[in-house]
Write an enzyme that holds these catalytic residues in place. Structure first.
Site, mmCIF file in Angstrom:
data_model
loop_
_atom_site.group_PDB
_atom_site.id
_atom_site.type_symbol
_atom_site.label_atom_id
_atom_site.label_comp_id
_atom_site.label_asym_id
_atom_site.label_seq_id
_atom_site.Cartn_x
_atom_site.Cartn_y
_atom_site.Cartn_z
ATOM 1 N NE ARG A 85 -11.897 -31.962 -6.116
ATOM 2 C CZ ARG A 85 -11.698 -30.773 -5.427
ATOM 3 N NH1 ARG A 85 -11.222 -29.612 -6.144
ATOM 4 N NH2 ARG A 85 -11.859 -30.590 -4.232
ATOM 5 C CE1 TYR A 144 -9.179 -21.464 -5.879
ATOM 6 C CE2 TYR A 144 -7.261 -20.111 -6.231
ATOM 7 C CZ TYR A 144 -7.713 -21.254 -6.138
ATOM 8 O OH TYR A 144 -7.093 -22.331 -6.147
ATOM 9 C CE LYS A 155 -4.318 -24.614 -5.087
ATOM 10 N NZ LYS A 155 -5.127 -24.744 -4.046
ATOM 11 C CG PHE A 188 -10.195 -19.230 2.906
ATOM 12 C CD1 PHE A 188 -10.043 -19.641 1.564
ATOM 13 C CD2 PHE A 188 -11.271 -20.279 3.535
ATOM 14 C CE1 PHE A 188 -10.959 -20.603 0.812
ATOM 15 C CE2 PHE A 188 -12.066 -21.084 2.792
ATOM 16 C CZ PHE A 188 -11.909 -21.228 1.386
ATOM 17 C CB THR A 244 -9.088 -28.933 1.056
ATOM 18 O OG1 THR A 244 -10.020 -29.400 -0.135
ATOM 19 C CG2 THR A 244 -8.726 -27.506 0.780
ATOM 20 C CD GLU A 300 -11.584 -24.387 -11.941
ATOM 21 O OE1 GLU A 300 -11.030 -25.511 -12.223
ATOM 22 O OE2 GLU A 300 -12.126 -24.149 -10.765
ATOM 23 N NE ARG A 347 -5.144 -30.165 -2.473
ATOM 24 C CZ ARG A 347 -6.269 -29.677 -2.794
ATOM 25 N NH1 ARG A 347 -7.277 -30.354 -2.465
ATOM 26 N NH2 ARG A 347 -6.556 -28.765 -3.638
ATOM 27 C CG ASN A 380 -4.249 -26.977 -1.026
ATOM 28 O OD1 ASN A 380 -3.805 -26.074 -2.259
ATOM 29 N ND2 ASN A 380 -5.486 -27.103 -0.763
HETATM 30 P P1 GDP Z 1 -10.091 -27.529 -3.042
HETATM 31 O O1 GDP Z 1 -11.303 -27.816 -4.071
HETATM 32 O O2 GDP Z 1 -9.891 -28.839 -2.439
HETATM 33 O O3 GDP Z 1 -8.958 -26.902 -3.541
HETATM 34 O O4 GDP Z 1 -10.688 -26.588 -1.896
HETATM 35 P P2 GDP Z 1 -11.906 -25.455 -1.862
HETATM 36 O O5 GDP Z 1 -12.358 -25.211 -3.375
HETATM 37 O O6 GDP Z 1 -12.940 -25.466 -0.885
HETATM 38 O O7 GDP Z 1 -10.883 -24.256 -1.349
HETATM 39 C C1 GDP Z 1 -9.889 -23.418 -2.582
HETATM 40 C C2 GDP Z 1 -8.545 -23.347 -1.919
HETATM 41 O O8 GDP Z 1 -8.757 -22.294 -1.050
HETATM 42 C C3 GDP Z 1 -7.893 -24.436 -1.336
HETATM 43 O O9 GDP Z 1 -7.374 -25.457 -2.116
HETATM 44 C C4 GDP Z 1 -6.914 -23.697 -0.633
HETATM 45 O O10 GDP Z 1 -5.765 -23.394 -1.261
HETATM 46 C C5 GDP Z 1 -7.939 -22.789 0.002
HETATM 47 N N1 GDP Z 1 -8.535 -23.034 1.406
HETATM 48 C C6 GDP Z 1 -9.517 -23.888 1.252
HETATM 49 N N2 GDP Z 1 -10.100 -23.978 2.810
HETATM 50 C C7 GDP Z 1 -9.184 -22.781 3.393
HETATM 51 C C8 GDP Z 1 -9.168 -22.680 4.768
HETATM 52 O O11 GDP Z 1 -9.857 -22.937 5.675
HETATM 53 N N3 GDP Z 1 -8.131 -21.736 5.107
HETATM 54 C C9 GDP Z 1 -7.251 -21.239 4.073
HETATM 55 N N4 GDP Z 1 -6.430 -20.374 4.396
HETATM 56 N N5 GDP Z 1 -7.202 -21.642 3.036
HETATM 57 C C10 GDP Z 1 -8.248 -22.421 2.556
#
Ligand code: GDP
Length: 140
Positions: A86, A50, A10, A58, A92, A127, A103, A113
């Site tokens: 993962r 996304y 990222k 968010f 996350t 994707e 991370r 992250n």
């Molecule tokens: P991942 O699969 O671990 O990447 O997590 P998710 O699919 O839940 O979220 C996608 C991305 O959104 C994450 O990798 C973060 O960059 C962002 N994100 C997730 N949760 C939050 C949150 O609570 N706040 C903010 N600002 N960003 C978030």
């Protein structure tokens, strides 16, 4: 079974200059790199990528973050690649990520992250072609 997954180093990790260290983690864990591309996404490209998170609070902030600079999209292959990536990435929220995960070592916040990894076979099937056409992915 050999499987492919999509990862993104990222914009925060590219800006910090730790992309090479993250790629080394992929290689040390036995992932084969089948494709790689530096891309600075537009807002529309990030929002489409996304789209599953569109209703999350968010979402706008996430799209702004993902478009603040270039990122490195890659196709990785390994046995059980999706789950193994993962695990290598960690939770996350870096505050909750296990020691030794990408991370834990490189992320700045729950948003910035460091890496993305497909969370299911269905996600990977969307994707991978989002970033790469067939000619850009090495054959097995
Ligand atoms: P991942 O699969 O671990 O990447 O997590 P998710 O699919 O839940 O979220 C996608 C991305 O959104 C994450 O990798 C973060 O960059 C962002 N994100 C997730 N949760 C939050 C949150 O609570 N706040 C903010 N600002 N960003 C978030």
């Amino acid at each position: 079974m050999s499987q492919r997954t999509l990862t993104i180093v990222k914009p925060d990790a590219i800006a910090k200059g730790v992309a090479g260290q993250i790629i080394a983690r992929f290689e040390q864990a036995g992932f084969r790199i089948l494709a790689a591309k530096l891309i600075h996404m537009t807002h529309e490209q990030a929002a489409d990528f996304y789209a599953v998170h569109k209703s999350r609070p968010f979402f706008r902030s996430l799209c702004a973050f993902m478009t603040q600079g270039p990122c490195l999209a890659m196709v990785l292959e390994a046995d059980d690649a999706i789950a193994r990536l993962r695990e290598l990435m960690g939770a996350t929220d870096p505050a909750k990520a296990a020691p030794g995960t990408i991370r834990k070592d490189f992320a700045s916040s729950i948003e910035a992250n460091a890496v993305h990894g497909s969370d299911s076979a269905e996600s990977a099937a969307f994707e991978i072609p989002y970033f790469f056409n067939g000619l850009e992915i090495l054959p097995r």
